[in-house]
Write a protein that holds these residues in place. Structure first.
Motif, PDB file in Angstrom:
ATOM      1  N   GLN A 103      70.215  55.266 119.226  1.00 34.37           N
ATOM      2  CA  GLN A 103      70.175  56.621 118.218  1.00 34.37           C
ATOM      3  C   GLN A 103      69.341  57.956 118.731  1.00 34.37           C
ATOM      4  O   GLN A 103      67.874  58.062 118.164  1.00 34.37           O
ATOM      5  CB  GLN A 103      69.796  55.344 116.832  1.00 34.37           C
ATOM      6  N   SER A 115      73.292  64.004 118.325  1.00 32.71           N
ATOM      7  CA  SER A 115      73.178  63.103 119.563  1.00 32.71           C
ATOM      8  C   SER A 115      74.289  62.548 120.146  1.00 32.71           C
ATOM      9  O   SER A 115      74.257  63.314 120.759  1.00 32.71           O
ATOM     10  CB  SER A 115      73.507  61.775 118.396  1.00 32.71           C
ATOM     11  N   GLN A 300      77.299  56.634 113.988  1.00 37.83           N
ATOM     12  CA  GLN A 300      76.799  58.326 114.230  1.00 37.83           C
ATOM     13  C   GLN A 300      76.832  59.616 113.937  1.00 37.83           C
ATOM     14  O   GLN A 300      75.213  59.214 113.042  1.00 37.83           O
ATOM     15  CB  GLN A 300      76.880  58.176 116.006  1.00 37.83           C
ATOM     16  N   HIS A 303      73.998  58.555 110.733  1.00 42.99           N
ATOM     17  CA  HIS A 303      72.423  58.902 111.343  1.00 42.99           C
ATOM     18  C   HIS A 303      72.528  60.429 111.385  1.00 42.99           C
ATOM     19  O   HIS A 303      70.983  60.689 110.488  1.00 42.99           O
ATOM     20  CB  HIS A 303      73.005  57.734 112.510  1.00 42.99           C
ATOM     21  N   GLN A 363      65.027  55.788 117.779  1.00 42.72           N
ATOM     22  CA  GLN A 363      64.828  54.769 117.002  1.00 42.72           C
ATOM     23  C   GLN A 363      64.167  53.255 118.059  1.00 42.72           C
ATOM     24  O   GLN A 363      64.596  53.242 118.697  1.00 42.72           O
ATOM     25  CB  GLN A 363      65.639  54.047 116.481  1.00 42.72           C
TER      26      GLN A 363
END
Length: 701
Positions: A103, A115, A300, A303, A363
């Motif tokens: 991530q 991302s 994603q 996220h 992460q």
């Protein structure tokens, strides 16, 4: 206070002192042994804790090394440009080279996020606000006026085509062809609409947009709607799947919301049962791949949205303070649904910051850490065969264990200092034992020894106390026995003396009276003999030397003679006696004197323990195997609680009525012993206030 001790035998006192001399040192030794086991367990815990600290430090140092590798990758492999597509490729490359992290995302100076798959507020696509050629602008404005105000779609199509002839860029032509396609769609000429939108698709390689939406997405969306209107199901499905694939392969910036709208709309259509029904195995596999891709993409998106709402403000705050040095990492933790999510970010070098990219966030990939990285690190740590290393969750469930993942009991465990606040490092015994269990056998041995000593001592003390109480009670009962027997002997002796003196004085001249007095003296002598025999028989019975002269005799005759001998004593106390004796003899093997003694003891009890209802019944009968006789009264009766005690030696019922009546407490004991010596039984039936019935059962000869 301790007067009762004078009755204790010297041997009992010696035993008591001996028990105490054993108890005290035994208890002290056992206690010291248990303390030694506790100390051993504590030493083991300290030893394993030291080993645990070394293992934990090793794991955390290796995680720090991974972060250094990530920093090196960011420095040594910079992106080719700050365009969104190039940055996505660069992030995917970094993730591929550093599987311990997931991530990854970038933050720019305008609160933009990107991302490896999606971006939010980054340099998104946008179309021009005006045409470059004034003639194109004039024709476009006239066309829009004809389309929306005059509702003249034919004229608007003509004007849009005039605008195309004067347009100078692909961006302008894509917009104009899409407007012509829209007019045809409104007119219901769906095939011409499809032709115009296909012209837009021919321009898609030039990154053309219609507003903030890529032109190919707009075109494919309208083509699919046109085929749907034409009821061309196969073409509709093919274009819809192509549109679905385009949305998943080339997501654009999320900030405006158009992408999420298109994705949700197309996803709903694709997953409709009619559309999603596969035409072949290959199409089913393709559909499955696309659905997995959509799941990853939505993950994603969620996220990035979470980061934008919860993490980005803290990143901006830390960067604004200027306390973070270049490529220095900073950790952030957030609580989500009762669980903690950890993020980290690096402040990027000035080379990145010139392109307005400020920080790289990431992460730790915990799945990779548990399944690959930790096993690799721990393989290089030699702890011997007696220790296994595991990772536990905050509720102590096993997440990773070197060999046997079914073990649940650990030796020691402690939390990580950093990176994994919710994880613990733990050491395990290969057999799944705790420190307490490892020292448990010795502890159990010493504990069993200690408890054994205590139990033996307690048993000894209880036995001694019982012996003391028993000796005291026996002493008391013997004193009462002597007193009661003495009183019992006084009555017949007094009568014998009185009638003897009367006869000796010559006052009685009537021969009939003299014979009566002689008879009374004889019967009282027999009763006195009976009392003395009770005492002597008990003494022999208690010593185990009592013998009986068993021979065949008539039970009826023995009972009749005994009743005759006791009749004066019974009548003297005002009792009425009733007997039911058969005329024919009943022959059994017996000792005449002993059986007479049983009957007299039962009669004596009936006399002693009767109130106003002075009635006694004696009955004899038989069956095929036994001869039986019973003595019944209407006296005070016996409670059910004491029925099983009345045959014990010296036992007397403890109530107000019996306290006033003297007795030796041996009569029923002797009766039971005599009957059992004749291989018979004696039974009692009684009810308080209604009397008692004793039944003797003797085997026939």
């Amino acid at each position: 206070m301790f007067k009762f001790l004078k009755h204790i035998a010297p041997r009992t006192k010696i035993l008591f002192v001996a028990f105490m001399l054993i108890l005290l040192p035994g208890a002290i030794i056992s206690y010291l042994s248990l303390q030694s086991i506790r100390q051993k367990a504590e030493n083991l815990r300290i030893k394993h804790s030291g080993t645990l600290h070394l293992v934990r430090d090793k794991l955390e140092n290796e995680i720090s090394r991974l972060e250094s590798n990530l920093q090196s990758s960011a420095i040594n492999l910079p992106p080719e440009s700050d365009r969104a597509e190039n940055l996505k490729v660069w992030l995917r490359s970094i993730e591929s080279d550093n599987p311990a992290f997931k991530q990854l995302f970038l933050v720019n100076s305008t609160r933009g996020l990107i991302s490896s798959l999606v971006s939010m507020g980054w340099n998104g696509l946008s179309g021009p606000n005006q045409f470059m050629n004034p003639q194109t602008t004039s024709s476009f404005n006239k066309a829009e006026n004809a389309e929306f105000r005059s509702k003249n779609l034919i004229e608007s199509i003509t004007l849009y085509r005039e605008a195309i002839e004067s347009s100078t860029t692909s961006q302008e032509r894509a917009l104009l062809h899409s407007r012509i396609g829209r007019c045809y769609f409104k007119m219901g000429d769906y095939r011409r609409a499809i032709i115009e939108y296909n012209k837009v698709l021919d321009l898609r390689n030039n990154r053309t947009t219609i507003g903030n939406v890529p032109s190919q997405i707009v075109a494919l969306s309208q083509i699919s709607e046109s085929y749907k209107a034409l009821l061309a199901d196969i073409d509709y499905k093919n274009v819809l799947f192509d549109l679905y694939k385009q949305l998943l392969d080339q997501p654009w910036d999320l900030a405006s919301g158009e992408y999420l709208y298109y994705l949700q709309s197309v996803s709903d259509k694709v997953h409709h049962p009619v559309v999603s029904k596969p035409g072949s195995d290959s199409s089913a596999n393709d559909m499955e791949v696309l659905m997995i891709k959509e799941k990853m993409l939505r993950g994603q998106i969620s996220h990035i949205e979470f980061i934008q709402q919860n993490i980005l403000p803290e990143i901006e705050s830390v960067l604004a303070q200027g306390s973070l040095s270049e490529l220095e990492s900073h950790n952030i933790s957030k609580e989500i649904n009762d669980s903690t999510v950890h993020f980290s970010f690096l402040k990027l070098s000035p080379g990145f910051q010139q392109s307005l990219v400020l920080a790289l966030g990431f992460q730790l990939n915990k799945e990779y850490i548990l399944s690959d990285f930790f096993p690799e690190v721990l393989a290089s740590v030699d702890l011997g065969k007696d220790i296994l290393v595991g990772i536990l969750s905050k509720n102590d469930s096993v997440l990773y264990l070197q060999q046997d993942p079914t073990l649940s009991t650990y030796l020691v465990a402690e939390n990580f200092f950093s990176h994994f606040d919710e994880w613990k490092v733990a050491l395990f015994d290969p057999d799944g034992k705790s420190i307490e269990q490892l020292t448990g056998k010795e502890k159990q041995l010493y504990l069993a020894l200690f408890i054994g000593i205590i139990v033996v001592m307690l048993v000894g003390i209880i036995l001694m106390v019982y012996a003391v109480i028993h000796e005291s009670e026996i002493s008391r009962l013997k004193s009462e026995f002597v007193s009661n027997v003495s009183h019992e002997l006084k009555t017949p002796l007094a009568l014998i003396r009185m009638f003897g003196e009367t006869l000796d004085s010559g006052i009685v001249t009537d021969e009939k009276k003299r014979r009566k007095f002689y008879s009374i003296i004889r019967k009282e002598s027999e009763r006195l003999t009976h009392l003395i025999n009770n005492v002597l028989d008990f003494s022999r019975m208690d010593a185990g030397v009592k013998e009986y002269n068993l021979h065949e005799a008539d039970l009826v005759e023995a009972i009749r003679n005994s009743l005759e001998a006791y009749k004066f004593h019974i009548s003297d106390h005002g009792f009425k006696i009733e007997s039911e004796l058969p005329d024919e003899p009943i022959t059994i093997k017996m000792d005449n004197d002993a059986i007479s003694q049983v009957l007299l003891n039962l009669l004596d009890n009936a006399v002693k323990y009767s109130n106003e209802n002075k009635f006694i019944q004696v009955k004899i009968w038989r069956n095929s195997a036994f001869a039986m006789f019973s003595v019944s009264d209407q006296g005070v009766g016996i409670s059910k609680v004491e029925l099983h005690k009345i045959f014990d030696k010296f036992y007397r019922i403890s109530d107000a009525r019996t306290a006033e009546t003297r007795g030796s407490g041996l009569g029923l004991t002797l009766a039971k012993h005599i009957v059992e010596a004749h291989r018979g039984t004696i039974e009692v039936e009684s009810e308080v206030g209604k009397g008692s019935r004793f039944t003797v059962r003797l085997p026939l000869a």
